[in-house]
Design a protein around this motif. Structure first.
Motif, PDB file in Angstrom:
ATOM      1  N   TYR A   2      -4.335  -0.878   3.847  1.00 55.08           N
ATOM      2  CA  TYR A   2      -3.569  -0.123   2.861  1.00 55.08           C
ATOM      3  C   TYR A   2      -4.164  -0.282   1.463  1.00 55.08           C
ATOM      4  N   GLU A  41       8.168   0.734   3.296  1.00 49.19           N
ATOM      5  CA  GLU A  41       7.801   1.905   2.506  1.00 49.19           C
ATOM      6  C   GLU A  41       8.953   2.325   1.605  1.00 49.19           C
ATOM      7  N   ARG A  97       2.024   3.834  -3.645  1.00 47.40           N
ATOM      8  CA  ARG A  97       2.669   3.633  -2.344  1.00 47.40           C
ATOM      9  C   ARG A  97       1.872   2.661  -1.483  1.00 47.40           C
ATOM     10  N   ASN A  98       0.566   2.893  -1.367  1.00 51.00           N
ATOM     11  CA  ASN A  98      -0.248   2.047  -0.495  1.00 51.00           C
ATOM     12  C   ASN A  98      -0.429   0.650  -1.068  1.00 51.00           C
ATOM     13  N   ALA A 106       5.159   3.427  -5.979  1.00 52.45           N
ATOM     14  CA  ALA A 106       4.686   4.807  -6.036  1.00 52.45           C
ATOM     15  C   ALA A 106       5.238   5.525  -7.259  1.00 52.45           C
ATOM     16  N   ARG A 155       0.628   8.569  -7.002  1.00 52.57           N
ATOM     17  CA  ARG A 155       1.718   8.253  -6.067  1.00 52.57           C
ATOM     18  C   ARG A 155       1.162   7.577  -4.819  1.00 52.57           C
ATOM     19  N   SER A 156       0.046   8.106  -4.286  1.00 52.19           N
ATOM     20  CA  SER A 156      -0.586   7.515  -3.108  1.00 52.19           C
ATOM     21  C   SER A 156      -1.095   6.113  -3.416  1.00 52.19           C
ATOM     22  N   ALA A 204      13.413   7.509  -6.264  1.00 53.33           N
ATOM     23  CA  ALA A 204      13.001   6.180  -5.811  1.00 53.33           C
ATOM     24  C   ALA A 204      14.204   5.250  -5.676  1.00 53.33           C
ATOM     25  N   GLU A 206       3.257   7.124 -10.454  1.00 52.48           N
ATOM     26  CA  GLU A 206       3.272   8.589 -10.565  1.00 52.48           C
ATOM     27  C   GLU A 206       3.788   9.075 -11.912  1.00 52.48           C
ATOM     28  N   ALA A 258       7.533  -0.023  -1.384  1.00 57.05           N
ATOM     29  CA  ALA A 258       6.476   0.900  -1.803  1.00 57.05           C
ATOM     30  C   ALA A 258       7.009   2.053  -2.653  1.00 57.05           C
ATOM     31  N   ALA A 259       8.267   2.444  -2.467  1.00 63.17           N
ATOM     32  CA  ALA A 259       8.806   3.589  -3.208  1.00 63.17           C
ATOM     33  C   ALA A 259       8.775   3.351  -4.715  1.00 63.17           C
TER      34      ALA A 259
END
Length: 338
Positions: free
Chosen positions: A306, A182, A215-216, A190, A211-212, A152, A194, A186-187
């Motif tokens: 999102y 992203e 991220r979103n 996420a 993680r999803s 990340a 995670e 978002a990284a």
């Protein structure tokens, strides 16, 4: 002067975060102590500058996600507290570096560190905090968590470079913009989520779901942030309305307004953002053009999209207080007024 549009009611959105605050309160007390301890140094400037930003009132949403995700996965131990602290240090380092690159004067309503101590000190203290973050990751002893957070860190740096490339470039597409946020925003969201599954040794399906989710959530959070720059109030934002405009940043409200605009509209954006010729009334013109082409409403609609993906990512987890708190974080991020 035009009317400032408020996107939501702060009372409602603050209430949506209350369950998350309650859930992580005890753990975050430890995290806050770790933050103070790990920001110490024999070099007086380091804790002084770091404390300036750490004490400036951020929500600490990212480390709270690490704590909550760990609880969602049934983790027992204190490694999540160390990782949450590392996540916050990574975020703080990014803010210090961002303010130098963007030449920002305000951060969360306070004068930026770069104006008080200089660009060089801000960058170097940011590097120090990154070093401390990686030391804490190593102490946890999870190779998987170290890999996720180190990946990340690299992606965030790539996002910063990508943003430099797209700055002042009115040819930027929506896909280009999404690639930047992203990576840049978002990284870390996420990764923060995670690692909760990874240190709990949960199946890959749960790690992927978190993680999803992160991220979103991060994409939605940044979309709203970019919308607020053209619609919020300085007292709530902690920065001047229109900072992105003055910095020549090509965010989604601008991308949509430029693409949908007339030749005259596009000449305005090229003069102000591409050539940097900004007059006293140009911010209001920008706000008016964004409203004219429905770009603000459509940016918020994308944020809700999102947010919906983030909600769906949590569907594999059982209902309960932890899941409800994470759903509240989505509600806050999509509807927040600051």
């Amino acid at each position: 002067m035009g009317i400032v549009v408020k996107l939501s009611d702060s009372r409602d959105t603050n209430a949506s975060l209350a369950p998350l605050f309650a859930l992580v309160e005890e753990d975050m007390a430890r995290v806050n102590q770790f933050i103070l301890d790990k920001a110490r140094s024999n070099v007086d400037l380091i804790p002084e500058l770091a404390r300036h930003l750490i004490d400036s009132g951020g929500k600490r949403l990212r480390p709270m996600l690490t704590i909550a995700a760990s609880k969602l996965c049934g983790y027992e131990g204190d490694g999540h507290q160390w990782l949450a602290t590392a996540v916050e240090f990574m975020h703080t380092a990014t803010l210090l570096h961002d303010d130098v690159v963007d030449e920002s004067s305000l951060r969360r309503g306070k004068t930026t560190a770069r104006l008080l101590w200089g660009n060089e000190a801000s960058v170097l203290v940011g590097d120090y905090l990154l070093g401390q973050a990686f030391k804490m990751m190593v102490e946890v002893g999870s190779l998987g968590a170290l890999r996720i957070l180190s990946d990340a860190a690299a992606v965030i740096a790539e996002g910063e470079v990508m943003q430099l490339i797209t700055a002042n470039n009115t040819d930027t597409t929506e896909d280009d913009y999404l690639a930047v946020i992203e990576a840049k925003t978002a990284a870390l969201f996420a990764a923060a989520a995670e690692v909760g599954a990874v240190i709990a040794d949960r199946p890959k399906s749960e790690a992927a779901a978190l993680r999803s989710f992160g991220r979103n959530l991060g994409v939605a959070f940044q979309l709203v942030d970019d919308a607020l720059d053209y619609s919020g109030e300085q007292s709530e934002l902690g920065k001047s309305v229109g900072d992105d405009f003055r910095d020549g940043k090509i965010t989604l409200p601008v991308v949509l307004s430029y693409r949908r605009g007339s030749a005259e509209d596009r000449r305005f954006w090229e003069r102000t953002l591409k050539q940097g010729e900004i007059g006293d009334d140009d911010l209001q013109t920008a706000i008016d053009l964004i409203a004219k082409h429905n770009a603000l409403a459509d940016t918020m609609e994308r944020a809700r999209h999102y947010g919906a993906i983030a909600r769906d990512a949590l569907a594999i987890f059982p209902d309960g207080d932890v899941k409800s708190a994470l759903l509240g974080a989505i509600e806050f991020s999509v509807n927040r007024p600051y």
